[in-house]
Every structure is written in C-alpha cells, then in structure tokens.
Design an enzyme around this catalytic site. Structure first.
Site, PDB file in Angstrom:
ATOM      1  CB  ALA A 115      -0.933  -0.013   1.203  1.00 46.08           C
ATOM      2  N   GLY A 116       2.153   1.129  -0.208  1.00 46.61           N
ATOM      3  CA  GLY A 116       3.006   2.318  -0.299  1.00 46.61           C
ATOM      4  C   GLY A 116       3.639   2.713   1.011  1.00 46.61           C
ATOM      5  CB  SER A 120       8.023  -5.739   0.821  1.00 49.08           C
ATOM      6  OG  SER A 120       8.312  -4.543   0.146  1.00 49.08           O
ATOM      7  CB  ALA A 122       8.824  -2.964   7.593  1.00 52.72           C
ATOM      8  CG  ASP A 164      10.692   1.541  -0.246  1.00 57.91           C
ATOM      9  OD1 ASP A 164      11.069   2.575  -0.828  1.00 57.91           O
ATOM     10  OD2 ASP A 164       9.585   1.021  -0.447  1.00 57.91           O
TER      11      ASP A 164
HETATM   12  C1  MEV Z   1       8.215   1.731  -3.859  1.00 60.97           C
HETATM   13  O1  MEV Z   1       7.932   1.879  -2.456  1.00 60.97           O
HETATM   14  C2  MEV Z   1       9.031   2.899  -4.339  1.00 60.97           C
HETATM   15  C3  MEV Z   1       9.486   2.832  -5.789  1.00 60.97           C
HETATM   16  O2  MEV Z   1      10.266   4.013  -6.023  1.00 60.97           O
HETATM   17  C4  MEV Z   1      10.315   1.603  -6.072  1.00 60.97           C
HETATM   18  C5  MEV Z   1      11.650   1.623  -5.325  1.00 60.97           C
HETATM   19  O3  MEV Z   1      12.192   2.695  -5.039  1.00 60.97           O
HETATM   20  O4  MEV Z   1      12.175   0.529  -5.070  1.00 60.97           O
HETATM   21  C6  MEV Z   1       8.301   2.860  -6.745  1.00 60.97           C
END
Ligand code: MEV
Length: 328
Positions: A115-116, A120, A122, A164
């Site tokens: 969901a952004g 994954s 974490a 991330d």
């Molecule tokens: C995904 O949370 C963020 C993206 O920029 C992909 C990444 O940076 O690995 C879309």
C-alpha cells in the site's frame, strides 16, 4: 524466539524517480512489522503471518528449494510476503554461513501490504535482523540495509531502489540518491495518511514508468523534474518550511499522475485532503492504489478523509525515530 521490528515509511518526495538515481526524501513512521525467528533443526522454513490486512496464513517449505510444496496462493500478496521472507532467510544463511538450520518465522505487521508504506522493506529488515541474531550474529545498520535492499531487488526482479530498506533500517527522515543514503534533520512533520484499502503491484508500476520513460522524452524529463522537486523539498523541510514542502508535494503528485501511477481513489483522497486544508497531499510509494501522505498540523484532513468515500482508514503517523528495534 528472537524478535525484531522495523518501521514502515512514507515518501515525501521522489518515488519512482529514485529508481533512476534521482534523490528521494522519506520518513519512517510508527507502524511496524515485527518478525520472530526460532531456529529448528530439520532445515525447514515455516512462515506464519498475521495482521497483514489478509487472513492469517502459514506456509511451510522443505529443507531445499526443490522440496517446496505448491503454496495455495489465491492471495498474490501472501505469495509476495512469503517470497520476501524466503529471500531474507537466504541472506541470513549467507551472512552466518549456516546452511543447515531451519526456521519458524512469525510475522505480525500493522503496515498494510503493498500500500506504499514499505511493508516488504520492513519485513525484510526485521527478518534478516532477527534471523541473524537468532544464529548469534548482530549486523550493523548499513549491512542490514544492504542485505534488505538485495532481498527487495531479488524479489522485485531488479526493480528496487535502496530507499525503502534504508529508511526502514535507519528510521527518522532520510535522503537517498543512488547508492548515497543518509539521515537528514527534519522538523516534526505532521503526517496524515489516507488508505483506500487496496494495493498496487510495485513491479508492474515500476515497469510501466520504465516503458513510458523509454518511449517519451516528456516522461524522462518528468522523472528528472521529480528529482528537482525532491532537492527543493529537502531544502524546504530542513528550513522547517512546511507550507513550501506541501506545495512541492502537490506538484510531485501531479507528476506521478502524469506517469500513470495514480488511481481514481488516490486522486479522490488527495483532493479531499487539499479541500480540507492540508498543506500538501500526494500518493506514497509505487501507487496504483494504497495510501496517500498529507501534511496537516490540524485535525481537519484526518476527519475529512475518514468521511471520504473510498478512504478505508485515515490516521496520523508519528515519525519513527529508530529503525530496526531488537525486542529480545
Ligand atoms: C516503492 O515503495 C518505491 C518505488 O520508487 C520503487 C523503489 O524505489 O524501489 C516505486
């Protein structure tokens, strides 16, 4: 059982563009994945997960890859979560040199999957940390972030940035540009999140941007402009200028929309937040569905989002000052 937790994150600026070496600015948030690891002597890997916005699930693997049963995966997100754990455990084996030990892995998470909010990343950070500690090795934060990045990279077929996983391992506010990952000073950012109850497919969304960028010069320019926005956004944040940061977040959302990664529900929530007086609002993460991030020191945006059709959950998210936490 050895347990570690790691926080989720929001992108204030720069998702997607960060995949092409542009800068991005992220904040870790106090929503965590907690992973418990118990070694077992039969070499098997057993994954049990609860609270992943899905019914709990349990998957058991054999001692060798060829021995894996077919997992009944009507839920593709469950498969994805299991793949991250599987790959994370390979890193545990690689770090410790122990190829024999099996593991019972239990995941509890209050970060919705796909969901952004960096679920994954974490899970990967917490699983590698707990797994290596269970075998007597404690990794430094940099190596933990690197191993978790490689986990995401492997599962997402080479389509992942370091952003991330670095943010989740380190906590706080971070800036990532290519291999250069660092913590930054940021004010206490008044983050409100809206969640549409859905999820996007990161791999597909990243591929979509890649194709657009190859086909259209405007798309390549858009990616570069997102990088410029992230630079300006970082300056605004470190100067404690939340109004300017919010304005730049609005631009960033528009550019992500142009790249095709927004959705009707994300746009609806973004406009509801802006109408409620949020300083800025944008999607966070890969997009396609999931969450928006908004800045609002008042209660207005959270209240407005909670009454917005299509918004399943609205909540204020505090900055997670620490990344990985060793629970026992
Ligand atoms: C995904 O949370 C963020 C993206 O920029 C992909 C990444 O940076 O690995 C879309």
């Amino acid at each position: 059982m050895t347990r570690s937790s790691a926080p989720g994150k929001v992108y204030l600026f720069g998702e997607h563009a960060v995949v092409y070496g542009e800068p991005a600015v992220l904040c870790a948030i106090e929503r965590r994945a907690r992973v418990g690891v118990e070694p077992r002597d039969d070499g098997r890997l057993r994954v049990h997960a609860e609270d992943l916005s899905l019914d709990g699930f349990t998957v058991e693997y054999g001692a060798s890859a060829g021995d894996r049963p077919d997992v009944d995966v009507s839920e593709s997100l469950v498969t994805a979560a299991t793949q991250y754990v599987d790959s994370a455990i390979e890193h545990v084996r690689d770090v410790t040199g122990d190829e024999e030990t099996g593991f019972d892995v239990t995941i509890e998470s209050d970060i919705p999957l796909g969901a952004g909010l960096g679920s994954s990343a974490a899970v990967a950070v917490a699983a590698i940390d707990a797994g290596t500690r269970a075998l007597g090795t404690t990794l430094e934060s940099d190596e933990l972030a690197e191993r978790a990045y490689r986990t995401e990279y492997e599962v997402q077929d080479g389509q992942a940035s370091r952003a991330d996983t670095f943010c989740s391992a380190t906590g706080g506010a971070v800036r990532v540009e290519g291999d250069d990952c660092r913590s930054i000073e940021a004010p206490d950012v008044p983050i409100v999140i809206g969640f549409d109850g859905g999820a996007g497919d990161t791999g597909e969304l990243v591929s979509g941007v890649r194709s657009l960028r190859e086909e259209y010069e405007f798309a390549a320019d858009t990616v570069e402009t997102i990088g410029d926005l992230a630079r300006n956004g970082e300056d605004a944040l470190t100067a404690d200028d939340l109004e300017e940061a919010g304005r730049l977040m609005n631009f960033n959302h528009g550019l992500l929309s142009a790249l095709g990664v927004s959705s009707r529900s994300l746009d609806t929530m973004v406009w509801a937040a802006r109408d409620a007086g949020a300083l800025g609002a944008k999607l966070t993460g890969a997009g396609g569905g999931g969450c928006i991030v908004t800045l609002d020191p008042t209660p207005e945006t959270e209240t407005a989002l909670s009454f917005t059709p299509g918004c399943e959950e609205a909540f204020r998210a505090g900055l997670a000052e620490t990344g990985v936490e060793r629970l026992e």
